[in-house]
Design an enzyme around this catalytic site. Structure first.
Site, PDB file in Angstrom:
ATOM      1  N   SER A 160       0.856  -1.186   0.000  1.00  0.00           N
ATOM      2  CA  SER A 160       0.000   0.000   0.000  1.00  0.00           C
ATOM      3  C   SER A 160       0.898   1.246   0.000  1.00  0.00           C
ATOM      4  O   SER A 160       2.126   1.134   0.064  1.00  0.00           O
ATOM      5  CB  SER A 160      -0.919  -0.016   1.215  1.00  0.00           C
ATOM      6  OG  SER A 160      -0.155  -0.080   2.381  1.00  0.00           O
ATOM      7  N   GLU A 181     -11.695   3.494  -6.721  1.00  0.00           N
ATOM      8  CA  GLU A 181     -10.431   2.997  -6.156  1.00  0.00           C
ATOM      9  C   GLU A 181     -10.733   1.977  -5.073  1.00  0.00           C
ATOM     10  O   GLU A 181     -11.453   2.274  -4.116  1.00  0.00           O
ATOM     11  CB  GLU A 181      -9.639   4.174  -5.553  1.00  0.00           C
ATOM     12  CG  GLU A 181      -8.361   3.702  -4.878  1.00  0.00           C
ATOM     13  CD  GLU A 181      -7.596   4.803  -4.141  1.00  0.00           C
ATOM     14  OE1 GLU A 181      -7.958   5.998  -4.289  1.00  0.00           O
ATOM     15  OE2 GLU A 181      -6.658   4.463  -3.405  1.00  0.00           O
ATOM     16  N   THR A 220      10.273  -7.188 -11.240  1.00  0.00           N
ATOM     17  CA  THR A 220       8.880  -7.282 -11.711  1.00  0.00           C
ATOM     18  C   THR A 220       8.116  -8.440 -11.069  1.00  0.00           C
ATOM     19  O   THR A 220       6.904  -8.542 -11.224  1.00  0.00           O
ATOM     20  CB  THR A 220       8.813  -7.481 -13.243  1.00  0.00           C
ATOM     21  OG1 THR A 220       9.390  -8.747 -13.557  1.00  0.00           O
ATOM     22  CG2 THR A 220       9.539  -6.391 -13.989  1.00  0.00           C
ATOM     23  N   CYS A 279     -10.272  25.467  13.313  1.00  0.00           N
ATOM     24  CA  CYS A 279     -11.175  24.744  14.200  1.00  0.00           C
ATOM     25  C   CYS A 279     -10.632  24.741  15.626  1.00  0.00           C
ATOM     26  O   CYS A 279     -10.766  25.732  16.333  1.00  0.00           O
ATOM     27  CB  CYS A 279     -11.436  23.332  13.667  1.00  0.00           C
ATOM     28  SG  CYS A 279     -12.959  22.638  14.323  1.00  0.00           S
ATOM     29  N   LEU A 280      -9.921  23.694  16.044  1.00  0.00           N
ATOM     30  CA  LEU A 280      -9.301  23.724  17.372  1.00  0.00           C
ATOM     31  C   LEU A 280      -8.397  24.959  17.488  1.00  0.00           C
ATOM     32  O   LEU A 280      -8.322  25.589  18.553  1.00  0.00           O
ATOM     33  CB  LEU A 280      -8.479  22.439  17.600  1.00  0.00           C
ATOM     34  CG  LEU A 280      -7.680  22.403  18.890  1.00  0.00           C
ATOM     35  CD1 LEU A 280      -8.589  22.375  20.110  1.00  0.00           C
ATOM     36  CD2 LEU A 280      -6.734  21.196  18.916  1.00  0.00           C
ATOM     37  N   HIS A 299     -13.176  24.212   8.582  1.00  0.00           N
ATOM     38  CA  HIS A 299     -11.920  23.690   8.013  1.00  0.00           C
ATOM     39  C   HIS A 299     -11.742  24.196   6.581  1.00  0.00           C
ATOM     40  O   HIS A 299     -12.112  23.504   5.629  1.00  0.00           O
ATOM     41  CB  HIS A 299     -11.934  22.162   8.028  1.00  0.00           C
ATOM     42  CG  HIS A 299     -11.841  21.582   9.393  1.00  0.00           C
ATOM     43  ND1 HIS A 299     -10.631  21.335  10.023  1.00  0.00           N
ATOM     44  CD2 HIS A 299     -12.802  21.221  10.271  1.00  0.00           C
ATOM     45  CE1 HIS A 299     -10.860  20.837  11.222  1.00  0.00           C
ATOM     46  NE2 HIS A 299     -12.161  20.754  11.404  1.00  0.00           N
ATOM     47  N   GLU A 320      -9.255  24.205   4.866  1.00  0.00           N
ATOM     48  CA  GLU A 320      -8.315  23.362   4.102  1.00  0.00           C
ATOM     49  C   GLU A 320      -9.029  22.387   3.170  1.00  0.00           C
ATOM     50  O   GLU A 320      -8.433  21.892   2.217  1.00  0.00           O
ATOM     51  CB  GLU A 320      -7.354  22.617   5.045  1.00  0.00           C
ATOM     52  CG  GLU A 320      -7.962  21.572   5.956  1.00  0.00           C
ATOM     53  CD  GLU A 320      -8.404  22.108   7.311  1.00  0.00           C
ATOM     54  OE1 GLU A 320      -8.722  23.309   7.406  1.00  0.00           O
ATOM     55  OE2 GLU A 320      -8.461  21.319   8.278  1.00  0.00           O
TER      56      GLU A 320
HETATM   57  N1  GLN Z   1     -12.058  19.265  19.527  1.00  0.00           N
HETATM   58  C1  GLN Z   1     -12.684  20.458  19.037  1.00  0.00           C
HETATM   59  C2  GLN Z   1     -14.195  20.320  18.924  1.00  0.00           C
HETATM   60  O1  GLN Z   1     -14.706  19.211  18.864  1.00  0.00           O
HETATM   61  C3  GLN Z   1     -12.095  20.883  17.701  1.00  0.00           C
HETATM   62  C4  GLN Z   1     -12.389  19.906  16.596  1.00  0.00           C
HETATM   63  C5  GLN Z   1     -11.526  20.097  15.382  1.00  0.00           C
HETATM   64  O2  GLN Z   1     -10.481  20.751  15.439  1.00  0.00           O
HETATM   65  N2  GLN Z   1     -11.919  19.510  14.282  1.00  0.00           N
HETATM   66  O3  GLN Z   1     -14.887  21.277  18.872  1.00  0.00           O
END
Ligand code: GLN
Length: 582
Positions: free
Chosen positions: A31, A159, A207, A400-401, A528, A530
């Site tokens: 993998s 996939e 191979t 987020c966090l 998020h 990202e």
């Molecule tokens: N632990 C935090 C919450 O649940 C942040 C979660 C995170 O960063 N995705 O709110």
């Protein structure tokens, strides 16, 4: 292509009418050879020919989704717009194909077994014995056809996770074998991605493992049409001939894919090897002349040497970079748009927590990112990072966090106490500046129960966030995955002290973005970003952050060396209040 058909009929009929083509991709030998990137790149090539593409990842494990798994086990959990917690490969599919996927695109054995057992309990199969064939395989095939019908795509790329020979993967292989009969041989194509290991003493690529894995695949009744050969060294013509002969695959369908410096080069390498035209011919697709101009331009910017910008990601899972896959890619995308190479250092928040060497670790960085996470480990290290960024006017992006950390740190300053905290980490705190979302209080189950997927955020004019999104973007949709939020009891006090609430939920109740007034660029978002970044279209917040970081002048330009904490004991980790695995 046939928009009205995609709505009017049940999906089984719609699939036949649409005449969708299916490409199934399996992996052999080991993998982690880049099967996901290969699939994503093939998607890019098909899309560049004017075809519509959707993608599906089959994960053989028995979890219903990866949301409850430790990031050390699984890497990043990618969230789709409809709130599915999925494999990180979906992130690459979205980035390469530039299409937003849904829960239909990630299937696990856990989901298949749960669905079949629920049907059995309901009495759908009364009188029958439930078996892998046909019950599991039919359920799996129905998911392929459902995606085909719902997406209306010309081509569905599937996939199969893991490698051929894995016990858990067998129902998936059997299902993809059966698809040939279900939808017709001309509509199905099999690609096998293998590794050619390099033997140092004889200086040659081997191979034999590929021959064995193709044999294993044939044992399941599948003869690959194309073999993509991954290797860390150039693949000679002789090796291609040998694989073609022993594996019974046409010479031009043995496609070499040596390791390249950037994943974004892979579509160009595969195109140069002719895989795009080969697939179009074999499947009888009506395709346009490929247009990869924008992609080529992006890759050439990527490889051009340009000025660096030093960015530190301060997190707790840094031993495994895959835990922050989309964050790393988003930083790169934003770097590209500022013509900067991102010199990324990974700093372990748990180490910062133990030592007082924040200055030593962050002295040369021009920006810090505190990404998402769960549980108390490393939290104080992240808070020290936020303090360092605030006091030294270093651009900070909290994801987020990371937003919650920024709020806790600022509250400790304003309330002149080291007690402000999130109730995720300290239930007894007298200042719960971050607390459970009200709708989370009664939630008992841990799987798929967070605030997940797209939510609307209203931008507050005149803020850095609004500036980053651009004048016209008053309302944006962003993807969430969290249980805790900013506690409104502290909104007034922290607001008066200089915390600006730059993004709010439509009812104004939830703080979705906040930023510091008296700082060059210190911003956190509860979502998020990202997950929304693309190589050609960086996310506005990453773009704004890198733009601010690029302006910061710091002593020296040497990269900060990452420090790695000892490997944590995965087995003994307790999940915190959030219930997600730390
Ligand atoms: N632990 C935090 C919450 O649940 C942040 C979660 C995170 O960063 N995705 O709110």
């Amino acid at each position: 292509m046939f928009p009205d058909i995609t709505k009017r009929f049940p999906y089984v009929i719609r699939t036949i009418l649409l005449m969708t083509k299916y490409i199934f991709v399996t992996g052999g030998v080991v993998s982690s050879v880049g099967k996901g990137i290969t699939v994503a790149s093939i998607g890019t090539l098909l899309k560049s020919r004017g075809l519509t593409v959707s993608v599906q990842k089959l994960d053989p494990y028995l979890n219903v989704d990866p949301g409850t798994m430790s990031p050390y086990q699984h890497g990043e959990v990618f969230v789709t717009k409809d709130g599915a917690e999925t494999d990180l490969d979906l992130g690459n599919y979205e980035r390469f194909i530039d299409t937003e996927l849904t829960a239909d695109s990630n299937i696990t054995s856990g989901q298949i077994y749960s669905a079949v057992i629920a049907k059995e309990r309901r009495g759908d199969f009364l009188g029958g014995t439930i078996q892998v064939i046909p019950h599991l395989t039919t359920e799996i095939k129905d998911r392929f056809k459902k995606l085909a019908a719902n997406s209306g795509a010309d081509v569905i790329l599937v996939e199969v996770g893991g490698t051929v020979g894995d016990i858990e993967g067998q129902p998936f292989l059997e299902a993809i074998r059966q698809m040939r009969n279900d939808v017709g041989r001309d509509n199905v194509l099999y690609i096998h991605v293998t590794l050619l290991p390099y033997i140092g003493s004889t200086k040659e690529l081997k191979t034999k493992p590929t021959q064995h894995s193709v044999n294993e695949l044939r044992r399941m009744g599948i003869q690959p049409d194309v073999i993509v050969c991954r290797a860390d060294y150039p693949i000679s013509e002789g090796i291609r001939d040998k694989i073609s002969l022993f594996c019974d695959v046409e010479r031009k369908a043995v496609v070499p894919l040596p390791t390249v410096s950037s994943i974004y080069e892979v579509p160009l390498v595969l195109e140069a090897e002719g895989i795009g035209n080969l697939l179009v011919d074999r499947l009888g697709l009506k395709a346009a002349v490929p247009d990869l101009t924008a992609w080529q331009h992006m890759v050439s910017c990527h490889s051009q040497s340009c000025e660096e910008v030093n960015i530190a990601v301060v997190g707790k899972y840094i031993e495994l970079e895959d835990a922050y896959y989309s964050v790393r890619e988003s930083l790169r995308h934003a770097g590209l748009s500022h013509n900067r190479r991102i010199n990324l250092s990974w700093v372990h928040s748990e180490e910062l927590e133990k030592n007082n060497d924040v200055e030593a670790q962050l002295r040369n960085v021009q920006g810090v990112v505190v990404p998402g996470g769960f549980g108390i480990r490393g939290i104080e290290g992240m808070i020290k990072t936020a303090r360092y960024a605030r006091e030294n006017n270093i651009p900070y992006l909290g994801l987020c966090l990371g937003m919650q950390i920024m709020v806790i740190e600022f509250a400790r300053l304003v309330l002149k106490s080291n007690k402000p905290n999130s109730t995720e980490f300290d239930l007894e705190t007298p200042y719960p500046v971050i607390d459970l979302l009200p709708e989370q209080r009664s939630v008992a189950g841990k799987g798929g129960t967070m605030r997940l997927g797209n939510y609307t955020c209203h931008m507050q004019p005149g803020t850095r966030a609004a500036e980053a999104y651009g004048q016209d973007a008053c309302v944006v949709l962003e993807r969430h995955r969290h249980r805790f939020e900013f506690n409104n009891d502290y909104r007034k006090q922290l607001g008066e002290a200089g915390l600006i609430y730059s993004g709010l939920s439509p009812d104004g109740r939830l703080v979705e973005i906040c930023e510091l007034r008296d700082h060059t660029w210190m911003l956190g978002c509860q979502f998020h970003p990202e997950f929304g970044s693309r190589p050609n279209r960086p996310h506005p917040l990453f773009n704004g952050f890198i733009g601010a970081a690029a302006k910061v002048l710091r002593e020296g330009s040497q990269p900060v060396l990452p420090i790695f904490a000892e490997q944590p004991d995965f087995g003994s980790q307790q999940s915190g209040l959030s219930g997600q695995h730390e």
